[in-house]
Scaffold this active site. Structure first.
Site, PDB file in Angstrom:
ATOM      1  N   HIS A  32       0.840  -1.204   0.000  1.00 22.21           N
ATOM      2  CA  HIS A  32       0.000   0.000   0.000  1.00 22.21           C
ATOM      3  C   HIS A  32       0.875   1.254   0.000  1.00 22.21           C
ATOM      4  O   HIS A  32       1.288   1.725   1.057  1.00 22.21           O
ATOM      5  CB  HIS A  32      -0.892   0.005   1.243  1.00 22.21           C
ATOM      6  N   GLY A 120      -3.404  -3.726  11.536  1.00 21.79           N
ATOM      7  CA  GLY A 120      -3.829  -4.201  10.209  1.00 21.79           C
ATOM      8  C   GLY A 120      -5.336  -4.363  10.214  1.00 21.79           C
ATOM      9  O   GLY A 120      -6.018  -3.780   9.370  1.00 21.79           O
ATOM     10  N   LEU A 122      -8.469  -3.022  10.920  1.00 17.11           N
ATOM     11  CA  LEU A 122      -8.687  -1.594  11.157  1.00 17.11           C
ATOM     12  C   LEU A 122      -9.406  -1.319  12.469  1.00 17.11           C
ATOM     13  O   LEU A 122     -10.290  -2.077  12.885  1.00 17.11           O
ATOM     14  CB  LEU A 122      -9.451  -0.992   9.980  1.00 17.11           C
ATOM     15  N   GLY A 162     -10.943   3.948   7.305  1.00  9.82           N
ATOM     16  CA  GLY A 162     -11.392   2.623   7.738  1.00  9.82           C
ATOM     17  C   GLY A 162     -11.375   2.498   9.253  1.00  9.82           C
ATOM     18  O   GLY A 162     -12.303   1.949   9.859  1.00  9.82           O
ATOM     19  N   ILE A 193     -10.575   8.661   0.533  1.00 10.10           N
ATOM     20  CA  ILE A 193     -10.477   7.491  -0.351  1.00 10.10           C
ATOM     21  C   ILE A 193     -10.407   6.213   0.477  1.00 10.10           C
ATOM     22  O   ILE A 193      -9.652   6.129   1.457  1.00 10.10           O
ATOM     23  CB  ILE A 193      -9.203   7.583  -1.244  1.00 10.10           C
ATOM     24  N   GLU A 416     -17.241  -4.394  24.740  1.00 11.90           N
ATOM     25  CA  GLU A 416     -16.379  -5.581  24.830  1.00 11.90           C
ATOM     26  C   GLU A 416     -15.182  -5.490  23.890  1.00 11.90           C
ATOM     27  O   GLU A 416     -14.052  -5.836  24.251  1.00 11.90           O
ATOM     28  CB  GLU A 416     -17.182  -6.856  24.499  1.00 11.90           C
TER      29      GLU A 416
HETATM   30  C1  LIG Z   1     -11.261  -4.797  10.015  1.00 12.42           C
HETATM   31  C2  LIG Z   1     -10.741  -4.627   8.628  1.00 12.42           C
HETATM   32  N1  LIG Z   1     -11.596  -4.685   7.601  1.00 12.42           N
HETATM   33  C3  LIG Z   1     -11.146  -4.583   6.335  1.00 12.42           C
HETATM   34  C4  LIG Z   1      -9.820  -4.423   6.077  1.00 12.42           C
HETATM   35  C5  LIG Z   1      -9.315  -4.358   4.645  1.00 12.42           C
HETATM   36  N2  LIG Z   1      -8.911  -2.978   4.341  1.00 12.42           N
HETATM   37  C6  LIG Z   1      -7.640  -2.572   4.413  1.00 12.42           C
HETATM   38  S1  LIG Z   1      -7.477  -0.923   4.159  1.00 12.42           S
HETATM   39  C7  LIG Z   1      -9.138  -0.750   3.950  1.00 12.42           C
HETATM   40  C8  LIG Z   1      -9.776   0.591   3.744  1.00 12.42           C
HETATM   41  C9  LIG Z   1      -8.923   1.551   3.057  1.00 12.42           C
HETATM   42  O1  LIG Z   1      -9.365   2.845   3.252  1.00 12.42           O
HETATM   43  P1  LIG Z   1      -8.723   3.774   4.349  1.00 12.42           P
HETATM   44  O2  LIG Z   1      -8.933   3.181   5.674  1.00 12.42           O
HETATM   45  O3  LIG Z   1      -9.247   5.123   4.117  1.00 12.42           O
HETATM   46  O4  LIG Z   1      -7.197   3.710   4.051  1.00 12.42           O
HETATM   47  P2  LIG Z   1      -6.409   4.502   2.909  1.00 12.42           P
HETATM   48  O5  LIG Z   1      -6.978   4.044   1.616  1.00 12.42           O
HETATM   49  O6  LIG Z   1      -6.631   5.933   3.153  1.00 12.42           O
HETATM   50  O7  LIG Z   1      -5.001   4.071   3.099  1.00 12.42           O
HETATM   51  C10 LIG Z   1      -9.788  -1.968   4.054  1.00 12.42           C
HETATM   52  C11 LIG Z   1     -11.247  -2.155   3.877  1.00 12.42           C
HETATM   53  C12 LIG Z   1      -8.955  -4.365   7.193  1.00 12.42           C
HETATM   54  N3  LIG Z   1      -7.632  -4.219   7.054  1.00 12.42           N
HETATM   55  N4  LIG Z   1      -9.436  -4.440   8.446  1.00 12.42           N
END
Ligand SMILES: Cc1ncc(C[n+]2csc(CCOP(=O)(O)OP(=O)(O)O)c2C)c(N)n1
Length: 673
Positions: A32, A120, A122, A162, A193, A416
């Protein structure tokens, strides 16, 4: 647009992060790059002007903590760790995402110097940060003396869209606001984004208002490249000591990339060789060579090693003076940070006798916790608003409140998941063995944090009560069925389900001595007293399983195995079978995991090969196959429970002595089912 002059030292230092990030992701063909590129200026300002750390001693206890909750942007952290001089080389960066490298896909606690917690999934990092800030506040309140602030650090986190959308960040941030954690500072990377595109698709919260409503201090930085504004905002956040701070930073994912900036494409894929070339040109970077860091920029970053050593040395002087003035406190803090238990704590574990009568294991647990608490001050925790049911209050001890961070009784509220993440943060911070309690059914509400405790091998203790259909009338929504098996399936997780008060005391002993996450799984209903003068001592629990009552009159023809409340059933069945001339051995197996870690000789002495086995547990049978094998039988439950008095549910679902006896007779006779 950058306010740094092209090729100024600041500019080259910031672009070093961007270059390393895009090149590492490109080489790995995975990762990423976009967020690391966008937040490079923030990382630069934070790590060169504010964060207190010593790259040569990542374990310095009074360092500021930094958590990259948006763990997918791991190259941001790895770049900074390399640049500031942690034990991470350019070769490590080139090994991004490779087998056994120190730069795994997401930051992993214990693998990379300077990585404070595994992130990781989120939202977890936000929760961990809250736990770290609580740990800091508790240690400070406990050990600082006037004129001697030996524990005095900040906790910072970076959260993405996220992180903010995930419910856990709400739980944890709400709790942090309630506790007024003034040394917690978060950055929200507001880049509009996510993976599926613009946040217009999904997210219209007013995050500033939301955090203000939680009681946080909120600032905005409209341009992620404005170094001075970032600097001033962080300084202002540090000055706010009566509540946590959030700094909302408007950034542009993939910053610098002419064709991918502000697109979801920059989130999770390599930019591509051609686009990297264009990006380096657009950034005015002086070289196209992959992984090239301008020597002056590296030298600039590396001044942080001297700065860090100086900061720690200054602190060390303060620490030495504090320790000289408070030698007992000094020993105690160091003991806690080493993770050693104080001498004499085990002598406080109570012994239960027939006089105690029938005791629910949750009640026995409360008695044990209260008995050992005075000698285990690092054991702090509470429940998700179920303290009177989970028996997890240390009586007479204060609660943690915004006015008194030293209180050891936590009131996590009905949060929780947040509780689990806070426990992890406290544990990785150091100085604590956190415990958290709820009903076993709601372990599902915190499972992602439990899993991360296992990934990180943290010594945390879960007190899970109301452990089966035995809780009765609350019905199927509250009666765990699959939870025992699914928790047992987590690698490195240890589950202990004691059979009576004596085993509950041993369960706490085992949990405190263990070095990893442990769940104590306890009953709501009373359990009969198991007479240890007739049966084996509960100390056998330490080995996970033991022969509680051997077959009278010769070698066993069948082995009955059980855990928790159902152990009483196998003891009764054993007697009934004896009356019918069948020799059955009763094995109490409170912990599959502890038993599995014994040597084969011990395991065979408890479960002799060639003798058929019956397991009975008021739960899904999935986790039992290893112990009963193909020739054995597990009596369990593979449907949801029911709302009724618990003894009736046991009868209706066939968890009865009669069923055990009938099954044993059939197995011994060799009759097919
Ligand atoms: C609990 C969880 N759900 C889904 C993901 C998969 N995932 C990784 S990044 C992301 C979202 C990306 O958007 P953002 O949080 O805005 O990150 P950016 O694109 O700005 O780096 C997702 C859905 C994860 N890592 N953790």
């Amino acid at each position: 647009m950058p306010d740094t002059k092209p090729n100024s030292l600041d500019d080259l230092s910031i672009n070093a992060i961007r270059v390393l990030s895009m090149d590492a992701v490109q080489k790995a063909d995975s990762g990423h790059p976009g967020t690391a590129m966008a937040l490079a200026p923030l990382a630069y300002v934070l790590w060169t002007r504010h964060l207190r750390y010593n790259p040569h001693n990542p374990d310095w206890i009074d360092r500021d903590r930094f958590v990259l909750s948006a763990g997918h942007a791991s190259m941001l952290l790895y770049s900074v760790l390399y640049l500031t001089g942690y034990d991470l080389t350019l070769d490590d960066i080139k090994q991004f995402r490779q087998w056994e490298s120190r730069t795994p896909g997401h930051p992993e606690y214990g693998y990379t110097a300077g990585v404070e917690t595994t992130t990781g999934p989120l939202g977890q990092g936000v929760g961990n940060s809250v736990g770290m800030a609580i740990a800091e506040a508790q240690l400070a309140a406990t050990f600082n003396r006037s004129g001697h602030a030996v524990i005095d650090h900040h906790t910072y986190f970076i959260a993405s869209d996220g992180d903010m959308m995930e419910g856990i960040s709400h739980e944890a941030s709400s709790y942090a606001g309630h506790l007024k954690l003034g040394k917690l500072i978060g950055f929200y990377d507001d880049n509009h984004i996510t993976i599926e595109g613009d946040t217009d698709l999904t997210f219209s919260d007013d995050t500033a208002k939301r955090f203000e409503a939680y009681g946080w201090h909120v600032q905005r930085v409209e341009d992620a490249n404005d170094l001075d504004l970032l600097d001033r905002s962080i300084a202002a956040a540090k000055d706010v000591r009566d509540r946590p701070s959030l700094i909302i930073v408007r950034s542009h994912i993939g910053y610098g990339s002419p064709n991918k900036v502000d697109t979801a494409e920059a989130h999770g894929s390599p930019l591509g060789v051609d686009e990297i070339k264009l990006t380096k040109e657009a950034l005015g970077y002086p070289s196209q060579e992959p992984f090239y860091v301008v020597p002056e920029a590296l030298a600039n970053w590396r001044t942080m090693t001297d700065r860090g050593a100086r900061l720690e040395a200054e602190w060390q002087k303060r620490y030495d003076a504090w320790k000289a003035a408070n030698p007992e406190d000094g020993k105690e803090l160091e003991r806690r940070l080493r993770g050693d238990l104080a001498e004499g704590w085990e002598a406080l574990i109570p012994t239960f006798t027939a006089d105690n009568g029938s005791v629910a294991s949750r009640a026995a647990s409360g008695i044990v916790l209260n008995a050992i608490a005075p000698k285990v001050p690092e054991l702090v925790g509470g429940s998700a608003d179920l303290a009177s049911s989970t028996n997890t209050i240390v009586k007479g001890a204060p609660s943690i409140t915004p006015e008194s961070y030293a209180g050891r009784n936590f009131h996590f509220g009905i949060r929780e998941h947040g509780m689990g993440a806070v426990m992890n943060g406290m544990s990785v911070h150091g100085g604590f063995i956190p415990y958290g309690a709820t009903f076993l059914i709601f372990s599902d509400y915190m499972r992602p944090a439990v899993r991360l405790a296992s990934v990180m091998k943290r010594h945390v203790i879960y007190v899970y009560t109301h452990d089966s259909i035995g809780l009765g009338e609350d019905g199927p929504t509250h009666q765990p069925i699959e939870q025992l098996s699914t928790l047992r399936a987590i690698p490195g997780f240890t589950l202990i389900r004691p059979a009576d008060a004596s085993e509950t005391a041993e369960a706490w002993r085992a949990a405190l001595k263990h070095n990893g996450p442990v769940a104590l799984v306890l009953t709501r209903q009373k359990l009969g007293f198991i007479d240890r003068t007739k049966h084996a001592a509960a100390a056998g629990l330490a080995k996970g399983a033991y022969v509680l009552a051997d077959s009278p009159g010769g070698d066993p023809q069948v082995v009955l195995i059980s855990t928790g409340s159902e152990v009483a059933l196998i003891l009764e069945a054993q007697l009934k079978l004896a009356a019918e001339g069948i020799r059955a051995r009763a094995v109490s197996m409170p912990s599959h995991e502890l038993f599995a870690s014994q040597d084969a000789a011990y395991r065979d002495s408890v479960l002799p090969s060639g003798i058929k086995r019956i397991a009975i547990e008021a739960a899904h049978p999935m986790s039992w196959h290893r112990w009963v094998g193909d020739s054995g039988v597990t009596i369990g439950i593979d449907r949801f429970g029911a709302s009724a008095p618990y003894k009736e549910i046991y009868e209706h679902l066939g968890l009865t002595v009669a069923k055990i006896v009938e099954t044993a007779k059939r197995l011994v006779a060799g009759t097919p089912a």
